[in-house]
Design a protein around this motif. Structure first.
Motif, mmCIF file in Angstrom:
data_model
loop_
_atom_site.group_PDB
_atom_site.id
_atom_site.type_symbol
_atom_site.label_atom_id
_atom_site.label_comp_id
_atom_site.label_asym_id
_atom_site.label_seq_id
_atom_site.Cartn_x
_atom_site.Cartn_y
_atom_site.Cartn_z
ATOM 1 N N LEU A 61 65.827 28.970 25.154
ATOM 2 C CA LEU A 61 66.513 28.809 26.084
ATOM 3 C C LEU A 61 65.857 28.100 27.522
ATOM 4 N N SER A 62 64.362 28.253 27.613
ATOM 5 C CA SER A 62 63.641 27.858 28.679
ATOM 6 C C SER A 62 63.675 26.537 28.732
ATOM 7 N N TYR A 68 68.278 31.891 36.109
ATOM 8 C CA TYR A 68 68.967 32.868 35.568
ATOM 9 C C TYR A 68 70.377 32.905 35.538
ATOM 10 N N ALA A 71 71.906 29.384 34.857
ATOM 11 C CA ALA A 71 71.994 29.294 33.129
ATOM 12 C C ALA A 71 73.238 30.135 32.630
ATOM 13 N N SER A 111 66.360 35.045 29.223
ATOM 14 C CA SER A 111 66.934 34.007 30.449
ATOM 15 C C SER A 111 66.334 34.679 31.824
#
Length: 178
Positions: A61-62, A68, A71, A111
């Protein structure tokens, strides 16, 4: 985490899943993942909206984003609106095989942690740079014209002897009224 290693992992994943017919890379090296103003990311989203991309695959996810709220918006609203599948290999997220995986509590926590870590790193880097400035260290990656970085101490400038005559001419011209 190098781009080369990430590409190897992604290529291996695609090669071992027959459903993927082709792939492209969108790389934003030297851009922060804390916002979405990245050229590669913007091209990718444009292609999603144009219907040219129907699946995004990331290492984790990074690599997609470290902000946050944004995303979450992309994962929960934007990508589904354009029928774009999302896969995060190391986070075990796949919106085709498990549509609820992007709203899973662990995904949200990861996240949030990516967002938090980015902020902490930024604060720590600024504090380090401030301390170096207070010590009189030169911290810019490039020396201004007329100087060069001391090869023995990257935080110290020395006169660039090849530029010295140019600087002296400019100074003399200024004193003469030019």
């Amino acid at each position: 985490d190098s781009v080369v290693n990430q590409k190897k992992l992604l290529n291996y994943y695609v090669e071992n899943h027959e459903e993927f017919l082709s792939s492209s890379f969108f790389i934003d090296e030297n851009y922060t993942g804390t916002n979405f103003d990245r050229p590669g990311f913007q091209r990718m989203i444009k292609d999603v909206k144009n219907g040219d991309i129907n699946c995004i695959i990331v290492k984790d996810l990074s690599r997609f984003a470290r902000e946050y709220i944004g995303a979450g918006n992309y994962l929960e609203n934007v990508l589904p609106k354009y029928n774009c599948r999302f896969i995060s290999i190391l986070d075990d997220v796949d919106t085709k095989t498990n549509p609820d995986s992007v709203t899973d509590l662990m995904v949200r926590i990861k996240s949030l942690l990516h967002d938090y870590n980015s902020q902490r790193i930024s604060i720590n880097v600024r504090a380090t740079k401030d301390a170096q400035r207070k010590e009189g260290k030169y911290i810019s990656p490039f020396a201004p014209f007329g100087y060069k970085k001391d090869p023995d101490n990257k935080h110290k400038l020395i006169i660039d002897e090849t530029a010295r005559p140019i600087i002296e001419n400019i100074y003399d011209w200024y004193l003469s009224g030019m």
